[in-house]
Scaffold this motif. Structure first.
Motif, PDB file in Angstrom:
ATOM      1  N   GLU A   1       5.709   6.338  -5.997  1.00  0.00           N
ATOM      2  CA  GLU A   1       5.972   4.996  -5.454  1.00  0.00           C
ATOM      3  C   GLU A   1       5.445   3.884  -6.354  1.00  0.00           C
ATOM      4  O   GLU A   1       5.931   2.771  -6.333  1.00  0.00           O
ATOM      5  N   ARG A   2       4.384   4.201  -7.134  1.00  0.00           N
ATOM      6  CA  ARG A   2       3.715   3.144  -7.894  1.00  0.00           C
ATOM      7  C   ARG A   2       4.387   2.935  -9.243  1.00  0.00           C
ATOM      8  O   ARG A   2       3.841   3.247 -10.285  1.00  0.00           O
ATOM      9  N   THR A   3       5.580   2.423  -9.240  1.00  0.00           N
ATOM     10  CA  THR A   3       6.255   2.210 -10.522  1.00  0.00           C
ATOM     11  C   THR A   3       6.776   0.788 -10.648  1.00  0.00           C
ATOM     12  O   THR A   3       7.618   0.510 -11.492  1.00  0.00           O
ATOM     13  N   PHE A   4       6.282  -0.102  -9.785  1.00  0.00           N
ATOM     14  CA  PHE A   4       6.680  -1.515  -9.846  1.00  0.00           C
ATOM     15  C   PHE A   4       5.431  -2.384  -9.854  1.00  0.00           C
ATOM     16  O   PHE A   4       4.327  -1.912  -9.569  1.00  0.00           O
ATOM     17  N   TYR A   5       5.631  -3.668 -10.140  1.00  0.00           N
ATOM     18  CA  TYR A   5       4.516  -4.616 -10.109  1.00  0.00           C
ATOM     19  C   TYR A   5       4.358  -5.125  -8.681  1.00  0.00           C
ATOM     20  O   TYR A   5       5.280  -5.724  -8.128  1.00  0.00           O
ATOM     21  N   PHE A   6       3.191  -4.849  -8.113  1.00  0.00           N
ATOM     22  CA  PHE A   6       2.972  -5.079  -6.687  1.00  0.00           C
ATOM     23  C   PHE A   6       3.077  -6.539  -6.273  1.00  0.00           C
ATOM     24  O   PHE A   6       3.480  -6.843  -5.162  1.00  0.00           O
ATOM     25  N   ARG A   7       2.691  -7.458  -7.166  1.00  0.00           N
ATOM     26  CA  ARG A   7       2.660  -8.872  -6.771  1.00  0.00           C
ATOM     27  C   ARG A   7       3.991  -9.574  -7.012  1.00  0.00           C
ATOM     28  O   ARG A   7       4.173 -10.711  -6.585  1.00  0.00           O
ATOM     29  N   LEU A   8       4.908  -8.901  -7.709  1.00  0.00           N
ATOM     30  CA  LEU A   8       6.235  -9.496  -7.899  1.00  0.00           C
ATOM     31  C   LEU A   8       7.126  -9.095  -6.728  1.00  0.00           C
ATOM     32  O   LEU A   8       6.903  -8.078  -6.082  1.00  0.00           O
ATOM     33  N   SER A   9       8.145  -9.901  -6.480  1.00  0.00           N
ATOM     34  CA  SER A   9       9.093  -9.541  -5.419  1.00  0.00           C
ATOM     35  C   SER A   9      10.032  -8.450  -5.933  1.00  0.00           C
ATOM     36  O   SER A   9      10.044  -8.146  -7.138  1.00  0.00           O
ATOM     37  N   GLY A  10      10.830  -7.922  -5.043  1.00  0.00           N
ATOM     38  CA  GLY A  10      11.797  -6.898  -5.436  1.00  0.00           C
ATOM     39  C   GLY A  10      12.736  -7.436  -6.510  1.00  0.00           C
ATOM     40  O   GLY A  10      12.947  -6.793  -7.545  1.00  0.00           O
ATOM     41  N   ALA A  11      13.245  -8.655  -6.285  1.00  0.00           N
ATOM     42  CA  ALA A  11      14.201  -9.244  -7.244  1.00  0.00           C
ATOM     43  C   ALA A  11      13.507  -9.540  -8.583  1.00  0.00           C
ATOM     44  O   ALA A  11      14.095  -9.305  -9.647  1.00  0.00           O
ATOM     45  N   GLN A  12      12.273 -10.041  -8.529  1.00  0.00           N
ATOM     46  CA  GLN A  12      11.549 -10.349  -9.782  1.00  0.00           C
ATOM     47  C   GLN A  12      11.278  -9.082 -10.582  1.00  0.00           C
ATOM     48  O   GLN A  12      11.390  -9.071 -11.806  1.00  0.00           O
ATOM     49  N   ASN A  13      10.922  -8.004  -9.883  1.00  0.00           N
ATOM     50  CA  ASN A  13      10.726  -6.723 -10.562  1.00  0.00           C
ATOM     51  C   ASN A  13      12.005  -6.293 -11.266  1.00  0.00           C
ATOM     52  O   ASN A  13      11.987  -5.898 -12.430  1.00  0.00           O
ATOM     53  N   LEU A  14      13.115  -6.386 -10.553  1.00  0.00           N
ATOM     54  CA  LEU A  14      14.387  -5.952 -11.140  1.00  0.00           C
ATOM     55  C   LEU A  14      14.776  -6.838 -12.323  1.00  0.00           C
ATOM     56  O   LEU A  14      15.300  -6.354 -13.329  1.00  0.00           O
ATOM     57  N   GLU A  15      14.506  -8.130 -12.190  1.00  0.00           N
ATOM     58  CA  GLU A  15      14.837  -9.055 -13.285  1.00  0.00           C
ATOM     59  C   GLU A  15      14.032  -8.677 -14.542  1.00  0.00           C
ATOM     60  O   GLU A  15      14.574  -8.643 -15.649  1.00  0.00           O
TER      61      GLU A  15
END
Lengths: 267, 313
Positions: B85-99
């Motif tokens: 599960e820990r493969t994204f930046y926690f403080r960014l939103s879903g869209a910001q992570n994808l961007e």
């Protein structure tokens, strides 16, 4: 009492499992002690500080620039390995590495962000301190920026080497430690190098950080021109040309080695 | 689309090969599922295909490109979902992570924003685009991971346990996304521990054990590996403790005369596992004659789980 024992046991087992960190930590303690011994000698000279005359004789400006310099040294040396470690901990490293962006660029972009942050911190610190304490600074801004830029780039090369090592070893590497400790102790951060014993002054003269800090102080306090800091600038430029390419090569070797043993995501 | 030839890999300080002489290929529009016990080599194989691990021997091509010689070309063709599960930046939103990840994949700024919206809609997260990742549920995290894998519209998808730890509703939604990708002719390699999922989704299954690919085939071919079946007998009787002791005696008798593998008894149900030589009529006859009131009998075919247990054991 048994619970206290269990906590102690957990602490002890964890501590001795990081043997390198344990030994480096003990040596760092001694280095810190030594640093304050030399500083004590320096301060016992009274209010005149003859060794500071080449920098205008003001103790506070001498110390502030030394402290600001240390933060740049820290960022340059640890930024890249810090990026790798934090991406590993967040679980994002593997996704960065399978993207269409080269590892070298990923490190570079992350590093730039850290430098911008360090630069802003130092700029704010200097501005506030200069106004509050009315410190006399004579700034040659282009000269200071060139000296700062070359300091960062030359040490970043070493930081990259350190990142390449940490990808493989997964533990603190000795390169960063050696440079950070020696800079704090021998480069004239908190006291002039003249207060070191002669044999340590020889070691200090070999360190690029000693020359970088000297150039920074001259350009920020004494408004020194480019001609005056040319020897230091040349040294830092040569060092940059050697350490940066070498750093990138070591990072690439570390990356490929970690892929060969399947340990890229481990930390 | 994916071709592996004689892949070999060994982790240092570990005995035996993590992957030993593994060869297979997957075609466009095919869902190929890798099954196997923990530590069999499934994740290692996915990491090799995504370029995170270099094989010690053998050759891998994806979309006709050697993954070691044309590394960056291959990266453009591959989308990866790792179970973690820990493969994204926690403080960014879903869209910001994808961007962020889309930018690293080289998607042009002018099209990236629309592409992010598109993939978020595809995985049903369009209403949560601005939510910080740390506020996502496990199911949402998995779907976002799927969205990231689709951002650069890759031809090949490597899905390492995309449904682990999610609720049935989210699992269904992820399965539907995978099916829609199959329809778009994407090449899909899936690993899972969910046998039902593997049975529903796979065109072919590869079974991997101790680093060796021991079988490749369709679900039915796997089921034919064992002709074991189960007979479930439901009684009308209610059983006292004394009755249960009698039933146990009866079970031993049945085991001897009816050639079955095992018998379990619980509440008012008896489950008998058997193979070809089992005499069902005789068993039912024994039970009726002994006064047991049989309400219903069900014959259950061997499941993929039975096959897994047999192959893994």
């Amino acid at each position: 009492m048994y619970k206290v024992y269990l906590f102690f046991k957990r602490f002890f087992i964890t501590m001795i499992s990081y043997k390198t960190a344990l030994i480096l930590g003990i040596i760092s303690g001694f280095a810190g002690l030594l640093q304050f011994t030399f500083m004590g000698d320096f301060l016992s000279d009274g209010n005149s500080f003859p060794a500071l005359q080449k920098y205008g004789g003001n103790l506070l400006s001498y110390l502030i620039i030394g402290t600001a310099f240390t933060s740049f040294v820290g960022v340059s040396l640890s930024s890249f390995q810090g990026t790798i470690r934090s991406e590993q901990q967040m679980g994002t490293l593997e996704y960065l590495l399978i993207s269409n962006t080269r590892l070298e660029l990923i490190l570079l972009y992350s590093g730039v962000m850290n430098f911008v942050q360090a630069f802003l911190n130092v700029a704010i610190l200097l501005t506030v301190v200069v106004f509050i304490f009315d410190i006399p600074l004579g700034i040659n801004l282009p000269g200071a920026l060139i000296a700062m830029f070359l300091t960062i780039t030359s040490l970043s090369g070493i930081g990259l080497m350190s990142a390449g090592i940490i990808i493989i070893t997964k533990i603190g590497d000795p390169i960063t430690w050696v440079f950070t400790t020696l800079t704090g102790l021998l480069s004239g951060v908190l006291f002039p190098v003249e207060y070191l014993p002669p044999w340590l002054q020889t070691v200090s003269a070999i360190l690029p950080t000693t020359h970088a800090l000297h150039a920074l102080r001259l350009t920020l306090i004494q408004n020194a021109g480019m001609a005056e800091i040319m020897p230091q600038i040349t040294l830092l430029a040569v060092m940059t040309l050697i350490t940066v390419p070498l750093g990138f090569i070591i990072v690439r070797i570390g990356f490929n080695q970690a892929r060969k043993v399947g340990s890229l995501a481990q930390y | 689309m994916i071709n592996l030839n004689n892949i070999q890999f060994k982790y240092p300080k570990k005995e035996g090969f993590a992957l030993d002489d593994v060869s297979f290929s997957i075609s466009p529009g095919e869902i190929f599922t890798l099954l196997g016990p923990n530590g069999a080599g499934k994740t290692t194989l996915i990491r090799i295909l995504s370029g995170l691990i270099l094989p010690h021997q053998g050759k891998v091509t994806i979309c006709d490109h050697d993954i070691q010689l044309k590394e960056y070309r291959v990266r453009r063709s591959v989308g990866l979902v790792i179970g973690d599960e820990r493969t994204f930046y926690f403080r960014l939103s879903g869209a910001q992570n994808l961007e962020f990840f889309g930018g690293l994949y080289g998607i042009k700024r002018s099209v990236l924003k629309n592409r992010v919206i598109e993939v978020l809609e595809k995985v049903g997260l369009q209403d949560d685009a601005k939510l910080q990742y740390m506020r996502f549920s496990t199911g949402m995290k998995k779907r976002l991971s799927m969205a990231r894998a689709l951002l650069h519209d890759p031809d090949v998808l490597l899905l390492d346990e995309p449904n682990s730890g999610v609720d049935p509703h989210s699992a269904k939604s992820i399965r539907e996304i995978i099916f829609s990708l199959k329809k778009q002719d994407k090449t899909i390699l899936l690993t899972t521990h969910d046998m039902e999922e593997a049975e529903k989704m796979s065109d072919r299954i590869g079974f991997i054990k101790n680093g060796k690919l021991i079988k490749i085939g369709k679900v039915e071919e796997y089921k034919n590996l064992i002709n074991k079946k189960r007979l479930e007998i439901i009684f009308n009787n209610t059983f006292s403790a004394y009755d249960k002791a009698l039933v146990r005696d009866m079970m031993n008798q049945i085991k001897i005369v009816s050639h079955c593998d095992s018998i379990d008894f619980n509440d008012n149900k008896m489950r008998i596992s058997y193979n070809g030589s089992f005499d069902m009529n005789r068993t039912l006859h024994i039970l009726s004659q002994s006064g047991y009131d049989i309400s219903k009998t069900n014959t259950i075919e061997a499941s993929l789980e039975d096959v897994f247990i047999k192959l893994a054991g």
